[in-house]
Design a protein around this motif. Structure first.
Motif, PDB file in Angstrom:
ATOM      1  N   SER A  58       0.978  -1.114   0.092  1.00  0.00           N
ATOM      2  CA  SER A  58      -0.102   0.020   0.169  1.00  0.00           C
ATOM      3  C   SER A  58       0.923   1.145  -0.021  1.00  0.00           C
ATOM      4  O   SER A  58       1.866   1.332   0.900  1.00  0.00           O
ATOM      5  CB  SER A  58      -1.031   0.025   1.457  1.00  0.00           C
ATOM      6  N   GLY A  59       0.594   2.041  -0.878  1.00  0.00           N
ATOM      7  CA  GLY A  59       1.189   3.273  -0.962  1.00  0.00           C
ATOM      8  C   GLY A  59       2.578   3.452  -1.946  1.00  0.00           C
ATOM      9  O   GLY A  59       3.363   4.469  -1.908  1.00  0.00           O
ATOM     10  N   PHE A  61       2.858   2.649  -5.219  1.00  0.00           N
ATOM     11  CA  PHE A  61       2.709   3.160  -6.355  1.00  0.00           C
ATOM     12  C   PHE A  61       2.567   4.538  -6.259  1.00  0.00           C
ATOM     13  O   PHE A  61       3.300   5.335  -7.107  1.00  0.00           O
ATOM     14  CB  PHE A  61       1.560   2.402  -7.114  1.00  0.00           C
ATOM     15  N   THR A  62       1.880   5.062  -5.110  1.00  0.00           N
ATOM     16  CA  THR A  62       1.801   6.658  -5.058  1.00  0.00           C
ATOM     17  C   THR A  62       3.071   7.098  -4.847  1.00  0.00           C
ATOM     18  O   THR A  62       3.444   8.286  -5.395  1.00  0.00           O
ATOM     19  CB  THR A  62       0.703   6.825  -3.964  1.00  0.00           C
ATOM     20  N   THR A  82       1.602  12.076   0.135  1.00  0.00           N
ATOM     21  CA  THR A  82       0.776  10.647   0.040  1.00  0.00           C
ATOM     22  C   THR A  82      -0.134  10.368   1.249  1.00  0.00           C
ATOM     23  O   THR A  82      -1.001   9.522   1.069  1.00  0.00           O
ATOM     24  CB  THR A  82       1.561   9.631  -0.326  1.00  0.00           C
ATOM     25  N   GLY A  83       0.379  11.077   2.278  1.00  0.00           N
ATOM     26  CA  GLY A  83      -0.707  10.751   3.408  1.00  0.00           C
ATOM     27  C   GLY A  83      -0.104   9.613   4.329  1.00  0.00           C
ATOM     28  O   GLY A  83      -0.521   9.304   5.330  1.00  0.00           O
ATOM     29  N   LEU A  84       1.226   8.951   3.625  1.00  0.00           N
ATOM     30  CA  LEU A  84       1.685   7.693   4.342  1.00  0.00           C
ATOM     31  C   LEU A  84       2.197   8.397   5.686  1.00  0.00           C
ATOM     32  O   LEU A  84       2.826   9.223   5.825  1.00  0.00           O
ATOM     33  CB  LEU A  84       2.669   7.239   3.437  1.00  0.00           C
ATOM     34  N   ASP A  85       2.134   7.299   6.720  1.00  0.00           N
ATOM     35  CA  ASP A  85       2.895   7.476   7.918  1.00  0.00           C
ATOM     36  C   ASP A  85       4.433   7.416   7.771  1.00  0.00           C
ATOM     37  O   ASP A  85       4.939   6.598   6.774  1.00  0.00           O
ATOM     38  CB  ASP A  85       2.367   6.473   8.949  1.00  0.00           C
TER      39      ASP A  85
ATOM     40  N   LEU B  12      -0.536  16.803  -6.698  1.00  0.00           N
ATOM     41  CA  LEU B  12       0.389  16.177  -7.520  1.00  0.00           C
ATOM     42  C   LEU B  12       0.122  16.070  -9.045  1.00  0.00           C
ATOM     43  O   LEU B  12       1.132  16.071  -9.874  1.00  0.00           O
ATOM     44  CB  LEU B  12       0.404  14.512  -6.947  1.00  0.00           C
ATOM     45  N   PHE B  34      -5.392   7.428  -7.097  1.00  0.00           N
ATOM     46  CA  PHE B  34      -4.527   8.431  -6.097  1.00  0.00           C
ATOM     47  C   PHE B  34      -5.470   9.290  -5.386  1.00  0.00           C
ATOM     48  O   PHE B  34      -5.114   9.716  -4.400  1.00  0.00           O
ATOM     49  CB  PHE B  34      -3.565   9.027  -7.327  1.00  0.00           C
ATOM     50  N   ARG B  37      -7.445   7.781  -2.776  1.00  0.00           N
ATOM     51  CA  ARG B  37      -6.913   7.298  -1.736  1.00  0.00           C
ATOM     52  C   ARG B  37      -6.521   8.555  -0.801  1.00  0.00           C
ATOM     53  O   ARG B  37      -6.733   8.391   0.458  1.00  0.00           O
ATOM     54  CB  ARG B  37      -5.655   6.541  -2.135  1.00  0.00           C
ATOM     55  N   ARG B  38      -6.017   9.476  -1.340  1.00  0.00           N
ATOM     56  CA  ARG B  38      -5.658  10.988  -0.668  1.00  0.00           C
ATOM     57  C   ARG B  38      -6.579  11.514   0.307  1.00  0.00           C
ATOM     58  O   ARG B  38      -6.376  11.558   1.452  1.00  0.00           O
ATOM     59  CB  ARG B  38      -4.819  11.628  -1.381  1.00  0.00           C
ATOM     60  N   ILE B  41      -7.526   8.926   3.129  1.00  0.00           N
ATOM     61  CA  ILE B  41      -6.944   8.901   4.305  1.00  0.00           C
ATOM     62  C   ILE B  41      -7.193  10.141   5.022  1.00  0.00           C
ATOM     63  O   ILE B  41      -7.368  10.222   6.332  1.00  0.00           O
ATOM     64  CB  ILE B  41      -5.468   9.038   3.892  1.00  0.00           C
ATOM     65  N   ARG B  42      -7.301  11.012   4.564  1.00  0.00           N
ATOM     66  CA  ARG B  42      -7.504  12.408   5.247  1.00  0.00           C
ATOM     67  C   ARG B  42      -8.876  12.296   6.354  1.00  0.00           C
ATOM     68  O   ARG B  42      -9.100  12.474   7.380  1.00  0.00           O
ATOM     69  CB  ARG B  42      -7.717  13.568   4.506  1.00  0.00           C
ATOM     70  N   ARG B  45      -8.840   9.436   8.955  1.00  0.00           N
ATOM     71  CA  ARG B  45      -8.085   9.953  10.007  1.00  0.00           C
ATOM     72  C   ARG B  45      -8.886  10.923  11.080  1.00  0.00           C
ATOM     73  O   ARG B  45      -8.854  10.747  12.059  1.00  0.00           O
ATOM     74  CB  ARG B  45      -6.809  10.575   9.820  1.00  0.00           C
TER      75      ARG B  45
END
Lengths: 168, 168
Positions: A58-59, A61-62, A82-85, B12, B34, B37-38, B41-42, B45
């Motif tokens: 997950s993440g 590709f982005t 990307t919002g990834l941790d 992006l 993309f 997903r972004r 995620i926001r 959370r």
DNA sequence: TATTGTTATACTCTATAACTATA
DNA sequence: TATAGTTATAGAGTATAACAATA
């Protein structure tokens, strides 16, 4: 009697609207989350099925796309994009390095940072991933006209841009 | 030199477009994943942060809404509506029952099925959740005009409806 | 034979905290 | 003190397979 599942010809929103009073404060009509979630589930599953056992995590590709777009980006930059941790980003970057799709150099100005860039092999992989993803998304987007699809992308871009501005 | 992370003023997509040739076959411009997903995620959370420790598990809110919209729906019906796996649905339904938000009755016509329905307490909980979610989504959607937000919802509804038709 | 709901299980994803090295 | 990256870890999400009951 029991509810027998008929072929669902209308989205949840429409059915909710029919069964609930048109009260803006308690209706899910104006909620984005349900919709995003449902489409996301479908696309994620199709993507996982298409990439198979050697699938990307997950993440990944982005992140590859973000590195391609901004050569020299740092890991924390990836996270913001990307919002990834940041802890999750480590595994993602490691995997991209292992595949030879990106390179990592220390940054001379700030030795804490890694400067990430895409390799030629990564460019090819990215192009291939994009092409495959387009084929995965095509059947989902086939219900929209070209204009509608363009509008959808533009509206989501506006929202994503707003999120990036807010979160950074 | 290293890439220093400036405040991201463009999404992006726009940056990719600027750095890559405008080749439709290798550009992520037309990719939906993309973006979904972004934003997802926001929103996830923010939702988790707002509901806190006594938060609902993934898919619980959606399932409650689906039951409210289609009283008597079965568990497999929930799965089809929400995209939840049938094994995951068990825990979700259990939790909704434990909270007293739904009731479960055996179906007389097909004794394998559970007929699920929302309780008065569940209706109140749902209304409250909807209201809270609206407050969570408001800042994200604030970058859109009312018309744009309506268009975004309508376009996503079209896609979701298409997915439900295809997957069932 | 197929489907509904269930359990067990394994694997992945996500978030937190603690740590280092730099700033 | 704060930030970039790393590690370890715990908790939640997800998918698979096997099963009992029913169709």
């Amino acid at each position: 009697m029991c509810y027998r599942m008929p072929p669902s010809k209308r989205p949840l929103r429409a059915r909710l609207q029919a069964s609930a009073p048109d009260d803006a404060s308690t209706s899910i009509d104006a909620l984005l989350g349900f919709r995003l979630r449902r489409v996301n589930i479908r696309l994620s599953r199709d993507f996982a099925a298409a990439t198979g056992d050697a699938g990307l995590r997950s993440g990944e590709f982005t992140s590859l796309a973000a590195i391609a777009a901004r050569p020299g980006i740092s890991q924390s930059g990836i996270c913001r994009e990307t919002g990834l941790d940041k802890s999750a980003a480590v595994a993602v970057i490691d995997d991209l390095l292992r595949r030879g799709w990106i390179e990592r150099g220390r940054c001379s100005e700030d030795k804490r940072r890694h400067a990430l860039s895409i390799t030629a092999s990564g460019e090819r992989a990215l192009a291939d991933l994009v092409a495959r993803t387009r084929r995965i998304e095509a059947p989902v987007l086939s219900c929209l006209t070209e204009l509608e699809a363009t509008m959808l992308m533009a509206l989501l871009d506006k929202v994503v841009g707003h999120i990036l501005d807010e979160d950074n």
